[in-house]
Motif scaffolding. Structure first.
Motif, PDB file in Angstrom:
ATOM      1  N   PHE A   1       0.832  -1.205   0.000  1.00  0.00           N
ATOM      2  CA  PHE A   1       0.000   0.000   0.000  1.00  0.00           C
ATOM      3  C   PHE A   1       0.867   1.256   0.000  1.00  0.00           C
ATOM      4  O   PHE A   1       0.604   2.204  -0.752  1.00  0.00           O
ATOM      5  CB  PHE A   1      -0.917  -0.015   1.217  1.00  0.00           C
ATOM      6  N   ALA A   2       1.908   1.248   0.836  1.00  0.00           N
ATOM      7  CA  ALA A   2       2.756   2.423   0.946  1.00  0.00           C
ATOM      8  C   ALA A   2       3.476   2.716  -0.355  1.00  0.00           C
ATOM      9  O   ALA A   2       3.566   3.877  -0.795  1.00  0.00           O
ATOM     10  CB  ALA A   2       3.768   2.237   2.079  1.00  0.00           C
ATOM     11  N   VAL A   3       4.000   1.677  -1.015  1.00  0.00           N
ATOM     12  CA  VAL A   3       4.761   1.883  -2.249  1.00  0.00           C
ATOM     13  C   VAL A   3       3.828   2.177  -3.423  1.00  0.00           C
ATOM     14  O   VAL A   3       4.098   3.053  -4.245  1.00  0.00           O
ATOM     15  CB  VAL A   3       5.646   0.655  -2.539  1.00  0.00           C
ATOM     16  N   ALA A   4       2.705   1.443  -3.502  1.00  0.00           N
ATOM     17  CA  ALA A   4       1.785   1.625  -4.628  1.00  0.00           C
ATOM     18  C   ALA A   4       1.175   3.019  -4.639  1.00  0.00           C
ATOM     19  O   ALA A   4       0.935   3.593  -5.705  1.00  0.00           O
ATOM     20  CB  ALA A   4       0.682   0.571  -4.585  1.00  0.00           C
ATOM     21  N   SER A   5       0.915   3.566  -3.459  1.00  0.00           N
ATOM     22  CA  SER A   5       0.264   4.871  -3.391  1.00  0.00           C
ATOM     23  C   SER A   5       1.182   6.018  -3.827  1.00  0.00           C
ATOM     24  O   SER A   5       0.711   7.141  -3.987  1.00  0.00           O
ATOM     25  CB  SER A   5      -0.242   5.141  -1.966  1.00  0.00           C
ATOM     26  N   ARG A   6       2.491   5.724  -4.043  1.00  0.00           N
ATOM     27  CA  ARG A   6       3.392   6.790  -4.502  1.00  0.00           C
ATOM     28  C   ARG A   6       4.216   6.359  -5.715  1.00  0.00           C
ATOM     29  O   ARG A   6       5.198   6.996  -6.047  1.00  0.00           O
ATOM     30  CB  ARG A   6       4.310   7.251  -3.367  1.00  0.00           C
ATOM     31  N   GLU A   7       3.819   5.271  -6.405  1.00  0.00           N
ATOM     32  CA  GLU A   7       4.556   4.795  -7.570  1.00  0.00           C
ATOM     33  C   GLU A   7       4.489   5.828  -8.691  1.00  0.00           C
ATOM     34  O   GLU A   7       3.451   6.435  -8.934  1.00  0.00           O
ATOM     35  CB  GLU A   7       3.969   3.461  -8.041  1.00  0.00           C
ATOM     36  N   LEU A   8       5.602   6.021  -9.398  1.00  0.00           N
ATOM     37  CA  LEU A   8       5.681   7.089 -10.385  1.00  0.00           C
ATOM     38  C   LEU A   8       5.853   6.594 -11.816  1.00  0.00           C
ATOM     39  O   LEU A   8       5.047   6.924 -12.689  1.00  0.00           O
ATOM     40  CB  LEU A   8       6.832   8.032 -10.041  1.00  0.00           C
ATOM     41  N   VAL A   9       6.896   5.793 -12.073  1.00  0.00           N
ATOM     42  CA  VAL A   9       7.311   5.536 -13.450  1.00  0.00           C
ATOM     43  C   VAL A   9       6.218   4.832 -14.245  1.00  0.00           C
ATOM     44  O   VAL A   9       5.832   5.276 -15.333  1.00  0.00           O
ATOM     45  CB  VAL A   9       8.613   4.713 -13.467  1.00  0.00           C
ATOM     46  N   ALA A  10       5.688   3.723 -13.712  1.00  0.00           N
ATOM     47  CA  ALA A  10       4.633   3.008 -14.423  1.00  0.00           C
ATOM     48  C   ALA A  10       3.388   3.875 -14.574  1.00  0.00           C
ATOM     49  O   ALA A  10       2.689   3.803 -15.591  1.00  0.00           O
ATOM     50  CB  ALA A  10       4.291   1.712 -13.693  1.00  0.00           C
ATOM     51  N   SER A  11       3.124   4.705 -13.569  1.00  0.00           N
ATOM     52  CA  SER A  11       1.952   5.578 -13.638  1.00  0.00           C
ATOM     53  C   SER A  11       2.086   6.586 -14.769  1.00  0.00           C
ATOM     54  O   SER A  11       1.114   6.892 -15.471  1.00  0.00           O
ATOM     55  CB  SER A  11       1.754   6.309 -12.309  1.00  0.00           C
ATOM     56  N   LEU A  12       3.281   7.121 -14.956  1.00  0.00           N
ATOM     57  CA  LEU A  12       3.491   8.086 -16.032  1.00  0.00           C
ATOM     58  C   LEU A  12       3.226   7.465 -17.403  1.00  0.00           C
ATOM     59  O   LEU A  12       2.664   8.104 -18.299  1.00  0.00           O
ATOM     60  CB  LEU A  12       4.922   8.625 -15.979  1.00  0.00           C
ATOM     61  N   LEU A  13       3.628   6.214 -17.596  1.00  0.00           N
ATOM     62  CA  LEU A  13       3.515   5.579 -18.901  1.00  0.00           C
ATOM     63  C   LEU A  13       2.145   4.961 -19.152  1.00  0.00           C
ATOM     64  O   LEU A  13       1.705   4.879 -20.302  1.00  0.00           O
ATOM     65  CB  LEU A  13       4.589   4.491 -19.046  1.00  0.00           C
ATOM     66  N   LEU A  14       1.461   4.507 -18.089  1.00  0.00           N
ATOM     67  CA  LEU A  14       0.240   3.729 -18.267  1.00  0.00           C
ATOM     68  C   LEU A  14      -1.040   4.486 -17.940  1.00  0.00           C
ATOM     69  O   LEU A  14      -2.125   4.006 -18.277  1.00  0.00           O
ATOM     70  CB  LEU A  14       0.306   2.455 -17.407  1.00  0.00           C
ATOM     71  N   ALA A  15      -0.945   5.605 -17.253  1.00  0.00           N
ATOM     72  CA  ALA A  15      -2.162   6.327 -16.866  1.00  0.00           C
ATOM     73  C   ALA A  15      -2.928   6.777 -18.105  1.00  0.00           C
ATOM     74  O   ALA A  15      -2.344   7.333 -19.038  1.00  0.00           O
ATOM     75  CB  ALA A  15      -1.818   7.528 -15.999  1.00  0.00           C
ATOM     76  N   PRO A  16      -4.244   6.545 -18.146  1.00  0.00           N
ATOM     77  CA  PRO A  16      -5.049   6.997 -19.297  1.00  0.00           C
ATOM     78  C   PRO A  16      -5.049   8.521 -19.394  1.00  0.00           C
ATOM     79  O   PRO A  16      -4.720   9.222 -18.425  1.00  0.00           O
ATOM     80  CB  PRO A  16      -6.452   6.456 -18.982  1.00  0.00           C
ATOM     81  N   ALA A  17      -5.420   9.019 -20.533  1.00  0.00           N
ATOM     82  CA  ALA A  17      -5.485  10.463 -20.742  1.00  0.00           C
ATOM     83  C   ALA A  17      -6.474  11.086 -19.760  1.00  0.00           C
ATOM     84  O   ALA A  17      -7.579  10.582 -19.560  1.00  0.00           O
ATOM     85  CB  ALA A  17      -5.909  10.764 -22.171  1.00  0.00           C
ATOM     86  N   GLY A  18      -6.068  12.155 -19.123  1.00  0.00           N
ATOM     87  CA  GLY A  18      -6.922  12.842 -18.170  1.00  0.00           C
ATOM     88  C   GLY A  18      -6.902  12.266 -16.774  1.00  0.00           C
ATOM     89  O   GLY A  18      -7.597  12.777 -15.889  1.00  0.00           O
ATOM     90  N   VAL A  19      -6.128  11.203 -16.552  1.00  0.00           N
ATOM     91  CA  VAL A  19      -6.041  10.562 -15.238  1.00  0.00           C
ATOM     92  C   VAL A  19      -4.626  10.731 -14.714  1.00  0.00           C
ATOM     93  O   VAL A  19      -3.653  10.474 -15.435  1.00  0.00           O
ATOM     94  CB  VAL A  19      -6.406   9.066 -15.321  1.00  0.00           C
ATOM     95  N   GLN A  20      -4.496  11.155 -13.478  1.00  0.00           N
ATOM     96  CA  GLN A  20      -3.177  11.285 -12.879  1.00  0.00           C
ATOM     97  C   GLN A  20      -3.242  10.870 -11.411  1.00  0.00           C
ATOM     98  O   GLN A  20      -4.156  11.230 -10.682  1.00  0.00           O
ATOM     99  CB  GLN A  20      -2.641  12.707 -13.011  1.00  0.00           C
TER     100      GLN A  20
END
Length: 552
Positions: A487-506
């Protein structure tokens, strides 16, 4: 046996979908450099070209040096503190646990930046004390130290929870028969803790060789390139060298697998299990004359690992400009007040990250327990390979795992795909963080004798029922600790989020990163501080709930 085989097949299928196929796409990309263009031409040419370049030997050597350095430092720092937490009555123990979790709540790139702001020339330390430690920070020992302060809680929680689930009757019997405290520790506590300790050190090694944030910020100034920075360079600089990045990723996987099978070989024949059923709580002893030395040492560690970087973040979030320095005229709370301004992007991103973190913790915990259970069964021939497959994500940088997800889940022939939805983020988090619950549950299951589950099966309990009522209560402390880390790591993960987040979602990490890109360092740090505080409170509540459960 039908239920057992059914659970094993379901676990294998889930592991293949979440981990195996994305990793397979990376392997295929390394073999077939034109795969992303839909061609299988020039097979193995990328492998030949990449391995002919001697730079990969330098990157591999530096990566091993960094990994073993962090493992040794984490062992020296985390294991003694874990023993103290598990075997002795530590004042405000729950608070100490939360403070030890803070390094996991701070994104590595933010922690590295905080240390830079603190120790660099004309940084906060020099403004207060007149000295700076830039030479130490931007060196190989400095990189090892900063990374150790980020990951040593893995060892701390593994050791403390392993001792916490140990049967106190064994120690009582040893003391009754005249064993000294040190003898009882060496003959009972240490052997029963060894599987969890080895599992945590393996996890630390994997985390240290795949971490990108700290080497990118600090190691570059120390002229210390590692595999993960080499991979990122091949993915970020034009022309993009996707096959070369895949080849270096395979080298990284090879190093982690060597460590994995080395750990299994060292532990072979050294399994110890408690035979007296559900463990009676270990009677925690008083620290006595060691009370203040231990508390002082723990305070120093917490200060370095948690308070110092948080203070640097808080100061940055509370100043108008960095150039203004530490002055009353430069102080402001406008960055905190602006969190909810406008369309409320920060609050929306924070809620999304917390929800994804909770979902990833539950899914990774369930799948991790199932994988560890299959891997530790004596009749499961594929257990070692399932165990090894579950470790693979922690040997790959998040950027490479994200590329694997893109290569697999973006295929048009798939009838259903989570791509372009928030569910792809959830799957990516589960993939990246699955090694946490697998390693923790694996270490705990090696302490649980199999006759308990067998007795339940003999009396008619199904596989799922035996797991729920017998196995889960016994391994819950260790498994819950791993889920908290997820939970602690997932709630602040960056790299995969930058590449996989859909448009308009951050997510909140993406929001902070974009604030930094826009030059709003104070706003980004303010959001980070609020996120860490809220996540820490939720974790504290969860730990208190677990303590109440254990008293029942």
């Amino acid at each position: 046996m039908t239920g057992t085989h059914g659970l094993q097949r379901f676990t294998t299928l889930a592991l293949v979908l979440v981990v195996g196929l994305p990793v397979l796409m990376i392997v295929l990309q390394a073999i077939f450099p034109e795969l992303s263009r839909g061609s299988l031409a020039r097979p193995f040419s990328a492998l030949t070209e990449a391995l002919a370049d001697p730079v990969w030997l330098e990157l591999s050597g530096n990566t091993l040096q960094l990994g073993f350095g962090v493992v040794l430092a984490s062992l020296l720092l985390g294991a003694p503190l874990g023993v103290v937490r598990g075997a002795f009555r530590l004042p405000a123990a729950a608070l100490w646990d939360v403070l030890m979790l803070v390094p996991f709540l701070i994104p590595p790139y933010m922690a590295a930046m905080a240390w830079t702001l603190l120790l660099q020339p004309k940084g906060y330390l020099e403004q207060v004390a007149g000295v700076n430690l830039a030479d130490l920070l931007f060196s190989v020992p400095g990189v090892v130290l900063v990374m150790t302060l980020n990951v040593f809680p893995v060892v701390y929680f593994a050791v403390s929870r392993s001792i916490g689930m140990m049967s106190g009757r064994l120690l009582d019997a040893a003391r009754t028969h005249g064993a000294s405290p040190m003898h009882a520790f060496l003959r009972i506590t240490l052997p029963l803790t060894l599987p969890a300790l080895a599992a945590s050190l393996l996890l630390v090694f994997a985390m240290s060789i795949e971490e990108y944030g700290t080497p990118a910020v600090l190691a570059a100034n120390a002229n210390f390139p590692v595999l993960v920075t080499g991979i990122e360079t091949r993915l970020s600089e034009w022309p993009v060298d996707l096959p070369g990045a895949a080849v270096l990723s395979l080298v990284l996987v090879g190093l982690a697998l060597l460590a994995f099978f080395g750990q299994r070989r060292l532990l072979r024949g050294h399994d110890f299990a408690s035979l007296d059923g559900k463990p009676a709580p270990v009677a925690q002893r008083e620290l006595g004359r060691w009370r203040w030395p231990v508390l002082t040492w723990a305070g120093v560690v917490v200060t370095l690992a948690s308070i110092a970087p948080l203070a640097a973040m808080l100061v940055t979030a509370s100043t108008r400009t960095l150039s203004g320095g530490l002055s009353r005229q430069n102080a402001t709370f406008q960055h905190f007040a602006g969190l909810l301004d406008g369309a409320g992007e920060a609050a929306e991103a924070l809620l999304l990250s917390l929800g994804l973190g909770l979902g990833a913790a539950v899914l990774a915990g369930a799948l991790g327990l199932a994988v560890a259970w299959c891997a530790t069964r004596p009749d499961q021939r594929r257990g070692a390979w399932l165990d090894a497959l579950s470790l693979l994500p922690n040997t790959l940088p998040g950027v490479v795992v994200a590329v694997g997800f893109i290569l697999f889940w973006n295929h048009p022939w798939l009838p259903v795909t989570p791509y372009h939805t928030v569910w792809i983020l959830l799957l990516a988090y589960v993939c990246l963080l699955l090694p946490y619950p697998v390693r923790y549950a694996h270490g705990a299951l090696r302490q649980v004798v199999g006759s308990l589950e067998a007795a339940a099966r003999v009396h008619g309990a199904s596989t799922v029922r035996a797991l729920w009522h017998i196995v889960l209560p016994l391994v819950l402390p260790a498994l819950f600790a791993s889920m908290v880390l997820v939970f602690a790591v997932a709630s602040r993960e960056l790299v995969a989020s930058l590449l996989l987040a859909p448009a308009g979602v951050q997510t909140v990490s993406v929001y902070i990163w974009r604030q930094f890109e826009q030059g709003s360092l104070g706003a980004g740090m303010a959001t980070g501080v609020v996120t860490i505080g809220l996540t820490g409170c939720l974790i504290l509540l969860a730990m208190r709930g677990l303590q109440r459960y254990q008293r029942l």
